[in-house]
Scaffold this motif. Structure first.
Motif, PDB file in Angstrom:
ATOM      1  N   SER A 202       0.833  -1.211   0.000  1.00 43.93           N
ATOM      2  CA  SER A 202       0.000   0.000   0.000  1.00 43.93           C
ATOM      3  C   SER A 202       0.861   1.252   0.000  1.00 43.93           C
ATOM      4  CB  SER A 202      -0.923   0.006   1.226  1.00 43.93           C
ATOM      5  OG  SER A 202      -1.908  -0.991   1.137  1.00 43.93           O
ATOM      6  N   LYS A 203       1.907   1.237   0.821  1.00 43.83           N
ATOM      7  CA  LYS A 203       2.805   2.388   0.888  1.00 43.83           C
ATOM      8  C   LYS A 203       3.489   2.638  -0.458  1.00 43.83           C
ATOM      9  CE  LYS A 203       5.411   2.427   4.492  1.00 43.83           C
ATOM     10  NZ  LYS A 203       6.550   2.108   5.392  1.00 43.83           N
ATOM     11  N   ALA A 204       3.927   1.564  -1.111  1.00 44.59           N
ATOM     12  CA  ALA A 204       4.616   1.700  -2.400  1.00 44.59           C
ATOM     13  C   ALA A 204       3.684   2.251  -3.471  1.00 44.59           C
ATOM     14  CB  ALA A 204       5.177   0.344  -2.832  1.00 44.59           C
ATOM     15  N   ILE A 205       2.460   1.721  -3.528  1.00 44.14           N
ATOM     16  CA  ILE A 205       1.509   2.178  -4.540  1.00 44.14           C
ATOM     17  C   ILE A 205       1.089   3.618  -4.287  1.00 44.14           C
ATOM     18  CG2 ILE A 205      -0.829   1.867  -5.437  1.00 44.14           C
ATOM     19  CD1 ILE A 205      -0.490  -1.119  -5.148  1.00 44.14           C
ATOM     20  N   LYS A 206       0.844   3.944  -3.014  1.00 44.06           N
ATOM     21  CA  LYS A 206       0.429   5.308  -2.683  1.00 44.06           C
ATOM     22  C   LYS A 206       1.541   6.309  -3.012  1.00 44.06           C
ATOM     23  CE  LYS A 206      -0.663   5.915   1.601  1.00 44.06           C
ATOM     24  NZ  LYS A 206      -1.446   5.923   2.853  1.00 44.06           N
ATOM     25  N   THR A 207       2.773   5.969  -2.671  1.00 42.25           N
ATOM     26  CA  THR A 207       3.898   6.855  -2.976  1.00 42.25           C
ATOM     27  C   THR A 207       4.080   7.013  -4.480  1.00 42.25           C
ATOM     28  OG1 THR A 207       5.024   6.141  -0.944  1.00 42.25           O
ATOM     29  CG2 THR A 207       6.358   7.258  -2.602  1.00 42.25           C
ATOM     30  N   PHE A 208       4.006   5.900  -5.199  1.00 40.85           N
ATOM     31  CA  PHE A 208       4.120   5.921  -6.664  1.00 40.85           C
ATOM     32  C   PHE A 208       3.043   6.840  -7.244  1.00 40.85           C
ATOM     33  CE2 PHE A 208       5.588   3.110 -10.346  1.00 40.85           C
ATOM     34  CZ  PHE A 208       5.092   3.961 -11.330  1.00 40.85           C
ATOM     35  N   THR A 209       1.813   6.693  -6.775  1.00 43.81           N
ATOM     36  CA  THR A 209       0.705   7.499  -7.297  1.00 43.81           C
ATOM     37  C   THR A 209       0.936   8.986  -7.061  1.00 43.81           C
ATOM     38  OG1 THR A 209      -0.856   5.681  -6.867  1.00 43.81           O
ATOM     39  CG2 THR A 209      -1.787   7.877  -7.186  1.00 43.81           C
ATOM     40  N   LEU A 210       1.342   9.351  -5.861  1.00 43.63           N
ATOM     41  CA  LEU A 210       1.580  10.757  -5.543  1.00 43.63           C
ATOM     42  C   LEU A 210       2.736  11.334  -6.349  1.00 43.63           C
ATOM     43  CD1 LEU A 210       1.067  10.597  -1.675  1.00 43.63           C
ATOM     44  CD2 LEU A 210      -0.460  11.667  -3.354  1.00 43.63           C
ATOM     45  N   LEU A 211       3.785  10.545  -6.533  1.00 45.26           N
ATOM     46  CA  LEU A 211       4.926  11.000  -7.337  1.00 45.26           C
ATOM     47  C   LEU A 211       4.518  11.194  -8.796  1.00 45.26           C
ATOM     48  CD1 LEU A 211       7.765   8.713  -5.908  1.00 45.26           C
ATOM     49  CD2 LEU A 211       7.426  11.157  -5.490  1.00 45.26           C
ATOM     50  N   TYR A 212       3.729  10.264  -9.307  1.00 47.14           N
ATOM     51  CA  TYR A 212       3.276  10.353 -10.700  1.00 47.14           C
ATOM     52  C   TYR A 212       2.397  11.586 -10.885  1.00 47.14           C
ATOM     53  CZ  TYR A 212       2.038   8.399 -15.280  1.00 47.14           C
ATOM     54  OH  TYR A 212       1.880   8.193 -16.638  1.00 47.14           O
ATOM     55  N   CYS A 213       1.548  11.852  -9.894  1.00 45.53           N
ATOM     56  CA  CYS A 213       0.683  13.024  -9.967  1.00 45.53           C
ATOM     57  C   CYS A 213       1.493  14.313  -9.881  1.00 45.53           C
ATOM     58  CB  CYS A 213      -0.358  12.971  -8.853  1.00 45.53           C
ATOM     59  SG  CYS A 213      -1.636  11.721  -9.082  1.00 45.53           S
ATOM     60  N   ALA A 214       2.573  14.294  -9.089  1.00 48.95           N
ATOM     61  CA  ALA A 214       3.442  15.470  -8.982  1.00 48.95           C
ATOM     62  C   ALA A 214       4.155  15.724 -10.311  1.00 48.95           C
ATOM     63  CB  ALA A 214       4.456  15.271  -7.865  1.00 48.95           C
ATOM     64  N   GLY A 215       4.724  14.665 -10.895  1.00 52.32           N
ATOM     65  CA  GLY A 215       5.370  14.807 -12.194  1.00 52.32           C
ATOM     66  C   GLY A 215       4.382  15.188 -13.274  1.00 52.32           C
ATOM     67  N   GLY A 216       3.142  14.722 -13.114  1.00 53.13           N
ATOM     68  CA  GLY A 216       2.104  15.010 -14.096  1.00 53.13           C
ATOM     69  C   GLY A 216       1.731  16.475 -14.172  1.00 53.13           C
ATOM     70  N   MET A 217       2.182  17.275 -13.209  1.00 60.83           N
ATOM     71  CA  MET A 217       1.936  18.719 -13.269  1.00 60.83           C
ATOM     72  C   MET A 217       2.653  19.364 -14.446  1.00 60.83           C
ATOM     73  SD  MET A 217      -0.096  19.881 -10.903  1.00 60.83           S
ATOM     74  CE  MET A 217       0.351  21.623 -10.936  1.00 60.83           C
ATOM     75  N   PHE A 218       3.645  18.655 -15.024  1.00 62.65           N
ATOM     76  CA  PHE A 218       4.475  19.274 -16.053  1.00 62.65           C
ATOM     77  C   PHE A 218       4.585  18.458 -17.344  1.00 62.65           C
ATOM     78  CE2 PHE A 218       6.007  20.108 -11.745  1.00 62.65           C
ATOM     79  CZ  PHE A 218       5.791  21.478 -11.668  1.00 62.65           C
ATOM     80  N   ILE A 219       3.893  17.313 -17.422  1.00 60.86           N
ATOM     81  CA  ILE A 219       3.976  16.477 -18.620  1.00 60.86           C
ATOM     82  C   ILE A 219       2.602  15.898 -18.966  1.00 60.86           C
ATOM     83  CG2 ILE A 219       6.409  15.800 -18.483  1.00 60.86           C
ATOM     84  CD1 ILE A 219       5.638  13.399 -16.884  1.00 60.86           C
ATOM     85  N   ASN A 220       2.456  15.468 -20.230  1.00 61.78           N
ATOM     86  CA  ASN A 220       1.185  14.898 -20.699  1.00 61.78           C
ATOM     87  C   ASN A 220       1.196  13.385 -20.528  1.00 61.78           C
ATOM     88  OD1 ASN A 220       0.259  17.449 -21.755  1.00 61.78           O
ATOM     89  ND2 ASN A 220       1.600  17.142 -23.503  1.00 61.78           N
ATOM     90  N   VAL A 221       0.758  12.911 -19.396  1.00 58.28           N
ATOM     91  CA  VAL A 221       0.748  11.465 -19.170  1.00 58.28           C
ATOM     92  C   VAL A 221      -0.588  10.991 -18.599  1.00 58.28           C
ATOM     93  CG1 VAL A 221       3.250  11.187 -18.919  1.00 58.28           C
ATOM     94  CG2 VAL A 221       1.861  11.829 -16.928  1.00 58.28           C
ATOM     95  N   ALA A 222      -1.642  11.787 -18.770  1.00 55.20           N
ATOM     96  CA  ALA A 222      -2.937  11.447 -18.178  1.00 55.20           C
ATOM     97  C   ALA A 222      -3.508  10.150 -18.725  1.00 55.20           C
ATOM     98  CB  ALA A 222      -3.926  12.593 -18.402  1.00 55.20           C
ATOM     99  N   PHE A 223      -3.252   9.863 -19.996  1.00 58.55           N
ATOM    100  CA  PHE A 223      -3.837   8.676 -20.610  1.00 58.55           C
ATOM    101  C   PHE A 223      -2.804   7.585 -20.866  1.00 58.55           C
ATOM    102  CE2 PHE A 223      -6.815  12.090 -21.465  1.00 58.55           C
ATOM    103  CZ  PHE A 223      -8.006  11.497 -21.088  1.00 58.55           C
ATOM    104  N   TYR A 224      -1.632   7.736 -20.239  1.00 48.81           N
ATOM    105  CA  TYR A 224      -0.678   6.638 -20.227  1.00 48.81           C
ATOM    106  C   TYR A 224      -1.144   5.641 -19.170  1.00 48.81           C
ATOM    107  CZ  TYR A 224       2.588   9.232 -23.201  1.00 48.81           C
ATOM    108  OH  TYR A 224       3.180   9.881 -24.247  1.00 48.81           O
ATOM    109  N   PRO A 225      -0.729   4.398 -19.227  1.00 49.74           N
ATOM    110  CA  PRO A 225      -1.365   3.344 -18.420  1.00 49.74           C
ATOM    111  C   PRO A 225      -1.171   3.407 -16.909  1.00 49.74           C
ATOM    112  CG  PRO A 225      -0.156   2.421 -20.286  1.00 49.74           C
ATOM    113  CD  PRO A 225       0.243   3.843 -20.178  1.00 49.74           C
ATOM    114  N   TRP A 226      -0.093   4.049 -16.408  1.00 47.74           N
ATOM    115  CA  TRP A 226       0.289   3.841 -15.021  1.00 47.74           C
ATOM    116  C   TRP A 226      -0.798   4.165 -13.997  1.00 47.74           C
ATOM    117  CZ3 TRP A 226       3.450   0.873 -12.621  1.00 47.74           C
ATOM    118  CH2 TRP A 226       4.654   0.486 -13.209  1.00 47.74           C
ATOM    119  N   ILE A 227      -1.484   5.283 -14.138  1.00 47.56           N
ATOM    120  CA  ILE A 227      -2.507   5.660 -13.153  1.00 47.56           C
ATOM    121  C   ILE A 227      -3.582   4.585 -13.051  1.00 47.56           C
ATOM    122  CG2 ILE A 227      -4.488   7.209 -12.815  1.00 47.56           C
ATOM    123  CD1 ILE A 227      -2.713   9.528 -13.461  1.00 47.56           C
TER     124      ILE A 227
END
Length: 432
Positions: A381-406
């Motif tokens: 849970s900790k790993a997934i939650k951290t990954f999600t928050l990091l991806y959302c932070a990076g997503g502030m500056f790149i177009n990755v909304a429809f890439y699979p990770w989220i």
């Protein structure tokens, strides 16, 4: 030729073991869509529809192994996932540029359709870790390539570290690669210590290698997005670590290792963050596009403008500059460089609401009270939650909304929650 033979062996192995195990067949689809051997091959795999073949194989395994699929009792999952698929379909049908929109819609809807089945195919902790490990192996391949190249003095801003520009790879662009690199750090630490492969020394050493390469990749890409995401990781790591001194020591070790590879060009690039909101064209260009997008969606608040709606800003961005900012004047269109603005402009406020709902539900699923008798539940849970928050932070500056990770993280969270709930219920029953 040798590489193609190796890839063929992997594909055949997936198919042999996956015919009676849908989660293995699903992992094969995720692997092929990430590594894309058909795009880099110069031999017999070149141009072959490998993704189509393995997707068809996966759907076949679902039909053959219907009784092995698990039930998913999570109403919010169905509402959010089907709701998002429906909403992007309606947005596409209402697109301002239907021909361009069809290209992105085709990929997005197929990706969501396949990922929807993840919770139904994963029944045990081992299934969960297997799918996650395969995806990790596929994605970390790019990080090890980029990290090793960076450590040897390669790279630079605007240079593809993995050397796959124009080959359809999502992480050929520096900021995207830098974001993925940091996101894989918490995943590496989880898999190295808590997965079913953690007892294999070679696997643990590989996970540590990926952490090292994640740091050097930041330097090699010279992407400011990477530094922002890395800073967020530092804060999250300190927050989630119970033993604060140990957490600080770990971060200091990472800092010392990373500092050995820092270059003058990297420092100069990072120093430009201070002036990014006024005089640096790359950063100001993003802000101007965000202003344009908010204005654009005001006329299309419900469904947005469909995929590739940013094409409508061609020749208009100079109208959205403000006093004191460098003038952004270009004849062509400029992309959003922000996942939230991307979803808003392309699917409207309705689509953005569902998208944010998926992210919030992912975090909530991984914030439930952990099972004290099972560290796997807590650490995954900790790993997934951290990954999600990091991806959302990076997503502030790149177009990755429809890439699979989220959506992968979301469906894995639903699956993990079902496994944990089943385990808790079994423990309760065993007491009586």
């Amino acid at each position: 030729m040798i590489t193609d033979i190796f890839y063929s062996f992997i594909i055949i192995t997936f198919m042999v073991f996956g015919f009676s195990r849908p989660y293995v067949a699903l992992a094969a689809v995720l692997w092929i869509d990430t590594v894309k051997p058909q795009n880099t091959s110069f031999s017999f795999l070149s141009g072959k529809p490998l993704s189509l073949i393995l997707t068809a194989f996966f759907l076949l395994t679902l039909l053959v192994n219907t009784k092995k699929l698990r039930k998913v009792n999570n109403g919010a999952f169905y509402i959010l996932f089907f709701g998002f698929m429906l909403w992007i379909t309606l947005s596409h049908l209402n697109a301002e540029f239907p021909l361009y929109s069809a290209i992105k819609y085709d990929t997005a809807i197929k990706t969501l359709f396949i990922l929807f089945f993840i919770p139904f195919t994963i029944s045990t902790k081992k299934d969960f870790d297997f799918v996650l490990s395969i995806l990790y192996a596929a994605s970390s391949l790019f990080i090890t390539i980029g990290g090793i190249k960076s450590a040897m003095g390669g790279g630079g801003y605007g240079i593809s570290l993995i050397g796959l520009q124009g080959s359809g790879f999502m992480y050929s662009e520096g900021s995207m690669l830098a974001t993925l690199a940091v996101c894989l750090i918490p995943l590496s630490l989880y898999l190295a210590h808590y997965s079913f492969l953690s007892n294999k020394k070679i696997f643990r050493y590989y996970c540590y290698l990926v952490v090292f390469c994640a740091l050097t990749t930041q330097i090699g890409t010279a992407a400011r997005t990477g530094l922002v995401v890395l800073a967020v990781y530092v804060l999250l790591h300190l927050y989630y670590t119970k033993k604060k001194l140990k957490g600080v020591a770990f971060l200091m070790v990472l800092a010392v290792i990373g500092s050995q590879f820092i270059t003058d060009n990297w420092l100069k690039r990072m120093e430009s963050i201070d002036q990014g909101t006024t005089t640096e064209k790359s950063a100001v260009g993003r802000i101007v596009v965000w202003r344009w997008a908010l204005d654009y969606v005001a006329d299309r608040p419900i469904l947005g403008g469909g995929f590739y709606a940013y094409l409508a800003n061609a020749g208009k961005l100079d109208q959205y500059g403000q006093e004191g900012e460098v003038v952004i004047s270009q004849g062509g269109a400029k992309a959003y460089h922000n996942i939230y603005i991307e979803v808003l402009a392309e699917t409207g406020y309705g689509g953005l609401l569902i998208f944010l709902g998926i992210i919030v539900h992912t975090l909530l699923l991984n914030s439930k009270k952990p099972n004290p008798n099972d560290p796997w539940s807590t650490e995954s849970s900790k790993a997934i939650k951290t990954f999600t928050l990091l991806y959302c932070a990076g997503g502030m500056f790149i177009n990755v909304a429809f890439y699979p990770w989220i959506y992968i993280l979301y469906t894995l969270s639903v699956a993990k929650n079902s496994i944990s709930s089943k385990q808790v219920n079994e423990e309760k029953e065993s007491r009586y």
